[in-house]
Design an enzyme around this catalytic site. Structure first.
Site, mmCIF file in Angstrom:
data_model
loop_
_atom_site.group_PDB
_atom_site.id
_atom_site.type_symbol
_atom_site.label_atom_id
_atom_site.label_comp_id
_atom_site.label_asym_id
_atom_site.label_seq_id
_atom_site.Cartn_x
_atom_site.Cartn_y
_atom_site.Cartn_z
ATOM 1 C CD GLN A 82 10.289 -1.482 36.444
ATOM 2 O OE1 GLN A 82 10.692 -1.277 35.234
ATOM 3 N NE2 GLN A 82 10.798 -0.918 37.373
ATOM 4 C CB ILE A 83 7.255 -8.279 35.494
ATOM 5 C CG1 ILE A 83 6.238 -7.566 35.969
ATOM 6 C CG2 ILE A 83 7.248 -9.737 36.102
ATOM 7 C CD1 ILE A 83 4.940 -8.045 35.382
ATOM 8 C CB THR A 103 -0.037 8.758 15.003
ATOM 9 O OG1 THR A 103 -1.110 9.791 14.793
ATOM 10 C CG2 THR A 103 0.878 8.385 13.823
ATOM 11 C CG LEU A 128 -1.232 7.298 1.890
ATOM 12 C CD1 LEU A 128 -1.967 7.826 0.732
ATOM 13 C CD2 LEU A 128 -2.557 6.842 2.801
ATOM 14 C CB ALA A 142 2.630 13.150 2.363
ATOM 15 N N GLY A 143 2.638 12.110 5.812
ATOM 16 C CA GLY A 143 2.394 10.567 6.521
ATOM 17 C C GLY A 143 1.057 10.789 7.116
ATOM 18 C CB SER A 144 -0.406 12.061 10.472
ATOM 19 O OG SER A 144 0.318 10.989 11.238
ATOM 20 C CD GLU A 196 -2.897 -0.227 8.947
ATOM 21 O OE1 GLU A 196 -4.062 0.158 8.845
ATOM 22 O OE2 GLU A 196 -2.436 -1.146 8.399
ATOM 23 C CG PHE A 250 -2.130 0.811 1.135
ATOM 24 C CD1 PHE A 250 -3.103 0.711 0.435
ATOM 25 C CD2 PHE A 250 -2.170 2.109 2.059
ATOM 26 C CE1 PHE A 250 -4.305 1.473 0.567
ATOM 27 C CE2 PHE A 250 -3.090 3.076 2.060
ATOM 28 C CZ PHE A 250 -4.169 2.811 1.374
#
Length: 386
Positions: free
Chosen positions: A339-340, A368, A124, A129-131, A366, A122
């Site tokens: 962290q665990i 932000t 685009l 040109a992103g968001s 897809e 795809f």
């Protein structure tokens, strides 16, 4: 048409076994080599995963949205690189053709997309040109019955492997925003297409992305998704496929979160500190409980939204809510998992280190988190005006 319960159950059980026995054991190899082994890619094809959402009439499995998210919950348990290989064929790479494509386009492309013979990309996003996809500058100038495409697309998933590109280009010079943009189906072997170096990413190694350069690429007007009458209407097609894509990615986020919770619980039960397992420590229990509750909430959101979409309801706002919440949720779960694990969580010997990097991308692509917020708020305002 949905599967009957028995067939769906068998498919999901087979998929779960495939993920556990074939995909998860190969995660380290894929990350180290930044590539999925060809033999494993062939197994993925044989599973029918390239055609999960493609109608049965064209050789796909024809899963409903509710069925697809159930499969995605399982697929998300493995490295996201595996899903990236066939995800575009099921989502933005095929849904535009399914929804708006001409009968000839459907017959020509969908059967090969369903089998994985053809891998789609795809195209685009661009360097500028992103968001703000409406600012794209790739042009397609008409020359009689043809168009000549020029421009560069960036961060294009599967570009090095693709045999088909859905290319968005501006066909109406001087326009701004989403108007005057057309969606073209461009064969990957068309003269004038070249590729940049493969991107070196923070995570999701094994998912191939790179720039795609279109230099005087000549295509016939019949390559417009929907045919010539869909010239300058490319963004309408794009908008129609977004809900499904957002729900699919949201479900993948849930699967990844559930994998991280399993890894964290197993480590907390095994690792001893101060004479007892970490799992007996209340502050560790709190992190496990928070992760469990958030993953469960996201799962319920997605299942309900998928059900409503299958019923024909408008779920644009809810799908954006799912994408926003689930992608942010898995980031929090990944942070708690590290962290665990303590110092071990920072080491590559444990999968939580890789997942911590892998899931960061879900909040970016897809759409932000910030774009989802805008969509949700604008839809709320629009609905309040009526």
């Amino acid at each position: 048409m949905s599967m009957d319960n028995e067939t769906l159950s068998q498919f999901l059980d087979t998929l779960d076994r495939f993920v556990r026995e074939r995909l998860i054991p190969c995660e380290t190899e894929v990350a180290e080599n930044d590539a999925i082994p060809q033999a494993l890619a062939e197994e993925i094809r044989n599973m029918g995963l390239f055609g999960m959402s493609i109608p049965e009439a064209f050789g796909g499995l024809g899963l409903t949205m509710s069925e697809e998210v159930k499969a995605a919950f399982i697929l998300g348990q493995a490295s996201p690189a595996f899903r990236s290989l066939f995800g575009t064929n099921n989502g933005i790479g095929s849904q535009g053709i399914i929804i708006d494509g001409t009968p000839e386009q459907r017959e020509h492309y969908l059967p090969r997309l369903a089998t994985g013979e053809l891998i789609s990309s795809f195209a685009l996003t661009e360097p500028d040109a992103g968001s703000d996809a409406g600012s794209l500058s790739t042009s397609a100038k008409r020359d009689s019955e043809h168009f000549v495409i020029n421009g560069t697309k960036r961060y294009i998933t599967n570009a090095p492997l693709a045999g088909l590109f859905t290319v968005f280009a501006r066909t109406k010079p001087g326009t701004k925003g989403s108007s005057g943009v057309t969606a073209f189906l461009v064969d990957g072997t068309t003269p004038g297409i070249s590729f940049g170096a493969r991107d070196r990413k923070m995570g999701q190694k094994g998912s191939q992305t790179c720039d795609v350069i279109f230099q005087d690429v000549r295509v016939h007007e019949s390559s417009i998704i929907g045919g010539p009458e869909f010239e300058n209407k490319g963004f309408r097609t794009a908008m129609k496929v977004l809900d499904r894509g957002r729900l699919h990615i949201s479900a993948i986020c849930v699967g990844a979160a559930e994998r991280l919770i399993k890894e964290s619980l197993a480590y907390a039960l095994e690792r001893k500190q101060f004479g007892e397992p970490l799992a007996e420590k209340q502050l560790i229990q709190a992190m496990l409980a928070d992760s469990k509750a958030e993953a469960f909430a996201a799962r319920c959101m997605i299942e309900e939204t998928a059900r409503r979409r299958d019923a024909g309801q408008d779920v644009s706002t809810d799908a954006a809510c799912c994408k926003m919440f689930a992608s942010e949720m898995v980031g929090r779960v990944a942070d708690r998992a590290v962290q665990i694990h303590g110092g071990a969580g920072y080491m590559s010997e444990y999968p939580v280190e890789r997942f911590y990097r892998d899931v960061r991308l879900f909040r970016i692509y897809e759409g932000t988190t910030q774009i989802q917020q805008l969509i949700i708020a604008r839809n709320m305002i629009k609905e309040a005006a009526f």
